[in-house]
Design a protein around this motif. Structure first.
Motif, PDB file in Angstrom:
ATOM      1  N   LEU A  33       0.819  -1.218   0.000  1.00 22.08           N
ATOM      2  CA  LEU A  33       0.000   0.000   0.000  1.00 22.08           C
ATOM      3  C   LEU A  33       0.855   1.271   0.000  1.00 22.08           C
ATOM      4  O   LEU A  33       0.557   2.218  -0.725  1.00 22.08           O
ATOM      5  N   ASP A  34       1.904   1.304   0.820  1.00 23.68           N
ATOM      6  CA  ASP A  34       2.756   2.494   0.847  1.00 23.68           C
ATOM      7  C   ASP A  34       3.370   2.758  -0.525  1.00 23.68           C
ATOM      8  O   ASP A  34       3.389   3.897  -0.990  1.00 23.68           O
ATOM      9  N   GLU A  35       3.849   1.701  -1.162  1.00 28.51           N
ATOM     10  CA  GLU A  35       4.477   1.867  -2.479  1.00 28.51           C
ATOM     11  C   GLU A  35       3.448   2.254  -3.541  1.00 28.51           C
ATOM     12  O   GLU A  35       3.741   3.060  -4.433  1.00 28.51           O
ATOM     13  N   LEU A  36       2.236   1.720  -3.435  1.00 35.89           N
ATOM     14  CA  LEU A  36       1.185   2.115  -4.377  1.00 35.89           C
ATOM     15  C   LEU A  36       0.851   3.594  -4.210  1.00 35.89           C
ATOM     16  O   LEU A  36       0.656   4.311  -5.199  1.00 35.89           O
ATOM     17  N   LEU A  37       0.809   4.043  -2.973  1.00 36.38           N
ATOM     18  CA  LEU A  37       0.540   5.460  -2.738  1.00 36.38           C
ATOM     19  C   LEU A  37       1.657   6.338  -3.315  1.00 36.38           C
ATOM     20  O   LEU A  37       1.393   7.454  -3.761  1.00 36.38           O
TER      21      LEU A  37
END
Length: 134
Positions: A33-37
């Motif tokens: 999720l952090d990387e997608l954001l």
């Protein structure tokens, strides 16, 4: 089991990755999720808007990753996070970000002021206060 890392876009133009991310869904994408954001850090990137369209549907799982962005030092990323994601989140999810938004609205640093983060955060808080039931 899906290797979530393989789902990440390869470039800011990699819109072909989005259907695979959507198909994998949550919780399969939880580890990234952090990387997608990070791929929504600039709304001018072709991958940013379609990815944001999907991410806002996740609701509560976004609170912690978004909070990390809001507590970070990248004013431009905060701006795009607010405009692409936060403004579109349901009221109950916004409640989980209220403290971070209030901090940005009331005590912005120079970079946040330059990017207009204090104004954006204030507007989101006003929307939250209008629609939040006590």
């Amino acid at each position: 089991m899906i290797d979530a890392q393989r789902l990440l876009p390869q470039s800011k133009h990699d819109v072909d990755s989005i259907p695979f991310i959507i198909k994998a869904g949550y919780p399969a994408i939880a580890p990234i999720l952090d990387e997608l954001l990070d791929w929504t850090a600039d709304s001018n990137w072709p991958v940013a808007r379609p990815l944001a369209d999907f991410l806002v549907t996740l609701g509560t799982p976004l609170i912690d990753p978004i909070s990390r962005i809001l507590k970070g030092t990248d004013g431009a990323q905060k701006y795009h996070c607010i405009t692409l994601l936060i403004r579109r989140l349901p009221i109950d999810v916004l409640g989980g970000l209220e403290e971070d938004l209030r901090q940005l609205a009331d005590h912005p640093d120079e970079d946040d002021k330059r990017e207009g983060i204090d104004i954006e955060a204030s507007e989101v808080l006003l929307h939250f206060e209008r629609h939040h039931l006590p």
